[in-house]
Design a protein around this motif. Structure first.
Motif, short mmCIF file in Angstrom:
data_model
loop_
_atom_site.label_atom_id
_atom_site.label_comp_id
_atom_site.label_asym_id
_atom_site.label_seq_id
_atom_site.Cartn_x
_atom_site.Cartn_y
_atom_site.Cartn_z
N PRO A 70 54.43 -1.11 28.20
CA PRO A 70 54.70 -2.36 28.92
C PRO A 70 55.32 -2.12 30.30
N GLU A 71 56.10 -1.04 30.42
CA GLU A 71 56.75 -0.75 31.70
C GLU A 71 55.73 -0.33 32.76
N THR A 72 54.78 0.55 32.39
CA THR A 72 53.79 0.95 33.39
C THR A 72 52.80 -0.18 33.67
N ILE A 74 44.29 -7.41 22.39
CA ILE A 74 43.33 -6.96 23.39
C ILE A 74 43.36 -5.44 23.45
N PRO A 75 42.20 -4.78 23.58
CA PRO A 75 42.22 -3.32 23.71
C PRO A 75 42.81 -2.91 25.05
N LYS A 76 43.42 -1.72 25.06
CA LYS A 76 44.08 -1.27 26.29
C LYS A 76 43.12 -1.19 27.46
N LEU A 96 51.48 0.30 23.91
CA LEU A 96 51.40 -0.89 24.75
C LEU A 96 51.57 -2.19 23.94
N LYS A 97 51.90 -2.06 22.67
CA LYS A 97 52.18 -3.25 21.88
C LYS A 97 53.37 -3.98 22.47
N PRO A 98 53.44 -5.33 22.40
CA PRO A 98 52.54 -6.21 21.64
C PRO A 98 51.29 -6.66 22.41
#
Length: 242
Positions: free
Chosen positions: A220-222, A21-23, A14-16
């Protein structure tokens, strides 16, 4: 009922976004992902939460301190990541006394948890855990299961190139204490539930299907898809938190 919410992951895919921030705290409709879990599970009687922290641990602690559920949360510190199974093993004695929920808190999951719990309570004999399943956009990226006529898992395939079904493991479970006991027999400190526990419970796992909403906020897509689904999520959140 107790719940173990796994929230310590690095969120590398999930970067950047997860650089800062944590997921488990990424905001969806201005609400941190972890707050969805606390709110929806509190409604169905979970009043004792255990949450593991590692990556951006200070941010998660600050969130918990300010949470309306703070008095019901125990923080589990992980200086070294243990994997999903390793976390259960290390904290297994907390779950020896009663049925409990275990969930990957980096999933966005809005569904009828009352029905989920009822399915477990009325499970077939010899079943020790109930797995929430869902329909994934890409079953190759998930563990998938096959079922018998009673919705008991007869086979499990973890992220294979040609999955035999589209029925995916949602990484949300209701477990009996014996599963916590079993975790202590695994000869490793770092291991995964999907690889080291589920295969040992084939024919003893009930599947319950989430027909409402389940999404791994892993890329990032989800994450963008969750933002696109805001109106759906608002309606489901209202439906399942009253």
């Amino acid at each position: 009922m107790k719940a173990l919410l796994l929230a310590a992951g690095l969120g590398s895919r999930l970067k950047p976004i997860t650089n800062t921030i944590p997921k488990c705290l990424v905001p969806i409709d201005e609400k941190p992902l972890l707050e969805f879990w606390l709110d929806i599970l509190s409604v169905v009687g979970v009043d004792d939460f255990y949450i593991n922290v590692h990556f951006h641990a200070d941010a998660v602690r600050d969130f918990i301190k300010k949470s309306a559920h703070a008095d019901n949360i125990t923080i589990i510190e992980e200086d070294t990541l243990l994997g999903t199974g390793g976390t259960l093993k290390k904290n297994a004695p907390m779950f020896f006394d009663d049925t409990f929920i275990l969930a990957h808190a980096d999933n966005l999951c809005l569904t009828d948890f009352k029905a989920f719990i009822n399915a477990h309570e009325t499970r077939p004999p010899n079943v020790a855990l109930t797995m929430m399943t869902f329909d994934p956009p890409d079953p190759k990226s998930c563990g998938v299961v096959s079922l018998d006529g009673q919705n008991v898992v007869t086979s499990f395939h973890e992220k294979v190139e040609n999955p035999p079904t589209r029925l995916a493991n949602g990484a949300v479970f209701i477990m009996e204490p014996e599963v916590a006991l079993f975790s202590q027999n695994v000869d490793a400190d770092h291991f995964e539930i999907s690889l080291d526990i589920i295969p040992n419970y084939i024919n003893r796992i009930l599947a319950w299907h989430n027909h409402d909403y389940h999404l791994d906020i892993g890329t990032p897509e989800t994450y963008a898809k969750a933002q696109d689904d805001i109106e759906i999520l608002r309606a489901l959140y209202k439906k399942f938190t009253v």
